[in-house]
Design a protein around this motif. Structure first.
Motif, short mmCIF file in Angstrom:
data_model
loop_
_atom_site.label_atom_id
_atom_site.label_comp_id
_atom_site.label_asym_id
_atom_site.label_seq_id
_atom_site.Cartn_x
_atom_site.Cartn_y
_atom_site.Cartn_z
N UNK A 238 17.55 18.61 44.40
CA UNK A 238 18.25 17.44 44.92
C UNK A 238 18.39 16.44 43.79
N UNK A 239 19.66 16.06 43.49
CA UNK A 239 19.96 15.13 42.41
C UNK A 239 20.36 13.79 43.02
N UNK A 240 19.46 12.82 42.95
CA UNK A 240 19.74 11.50 43.53
C UNK A 240 20.38 10.60 42.49
N UNK A 241 21.51 11.03 41.95
CA UNK A 241 22.26 10.24 40.96
C UNK A 241 23.36 9.47 41.68
N UNK A 242 23.83 8.44 41.02
CA UNK A 242 24.80 7.56 41.63
C UNK A 242 26.15 8.18 41.93
N UNK A 243 26.77 8.82 40.96
CA UNK A 243 28.12 9.33 41.18
C UNK A 243 28.24 10.78 40.74
N UNK A 244 29.40 11.35 40.99
CA UNK A 244 29.65 12.77 40.72
C UNK A 244 29.52 13.12 39.23
N UNK A 245 30.00 12.23 38.36
CA UNK A 245 29.93 12.51 36.93
C UNK A 245 28.48 12.59 36.45
N UNK B 79 19.23 28.23 33.01
CA UNK B 79 19.54 28.64 34.38
C UNK B 79 21.05 28.70 34.59
N UNK B 80 21.45 29.43 35.61
CA UNK B 80 22.86 29.52 35.99
C UNK B 80 23.06 28.73 37.28
N UNK B 81 24.13 27.97 37.33
CA UNK B 81 24.48 27.23 38.53
C UNK B 81 25.06 28.20 39.55
N UNK B 82 24.50 28.20 40.75
CA UNK B 82 24.99 29.06 41.82
C UNK B 82 26.01 28.29 42.66
N UNK B 83 25.64 27.08 43.08
CA UNK B 83 26.58 26.25 43.84
C UNK B 83 26.08 24.82 43.89
N UNK B 84 26.99 23.90 44.19
CA UNK B 84 26.63 22.51 44.45
C UNK B 84 27.27 22.10 45.77
N UNK B 85 26.51 21.39 46.56
CA UNK B 85 27.02 20.80 47.80
C UNK B 85 26.46 19.39 47.86
N UNK B 86 27.32 18.41 47.69
CA UNK B 86 26.88 17.02 47.70
C UNK B 86 25.88 16.75 46.59
N UNK B 87 24.71 16.29 46.96
CA UNK B 87 23.67 15.96 46.00
C UNK B 87 22.71 17.12 45.73
N UNK B 88 22.98 18.28 46.26
CA UNK B 88 22.08 19.43 46.12
C UNK B 88 22.76 20.52 45.28
#
Length: 99
Positions: free
Chosen positions: A50-57, A72-81
């Protein structure tokens, strides 16, 4: 070795039921967070963060740092996770499908 589309689909189905095991707070990506990511990736191979950052960038920048520093390899992102995968060569937990 990059993941194939079939392997990413398999990992997405596995990660769906998981809860975030690492939460990046207001201090951002500290050395302690990277150590925890390394430990959990070695143990589980597939994790949610869970990434509690302010904006998408900011979140995209954090995701890039995690992928680069942890290997690591990114599998998926959904919102802040975001979901990450890294193979443990000594003790594989997940068997990936071959094409």
């Amino acid at each position: 070795m990059p993941l194939t589309k079939k392997q990413i689909r398999q990992l997405k189905s596995l990660v769906h039921h998981l809860n975030p095991v690492v939460i990046v707070g207001q201090n951002g990506l500290t050395e302690a967070v990277f150590n925890e990511l390394d430990i959990t990736l070695n143990t589980h191979e597939l994790i949610k963060v869970r990434l509690n950052a302010g904006d998408r960038e900011e979140r995209q920048e954090m995701i890039g740092q995690i992928c680069g520093r942890c290997g690591a390899e990114l599998v998926q992102t959904i919102g802040h996770v975001a979901a990450f995968f890294r193979r443990n060569p000594d003790n594989p937990v997940i068997t990936l499908k071959k094409d």
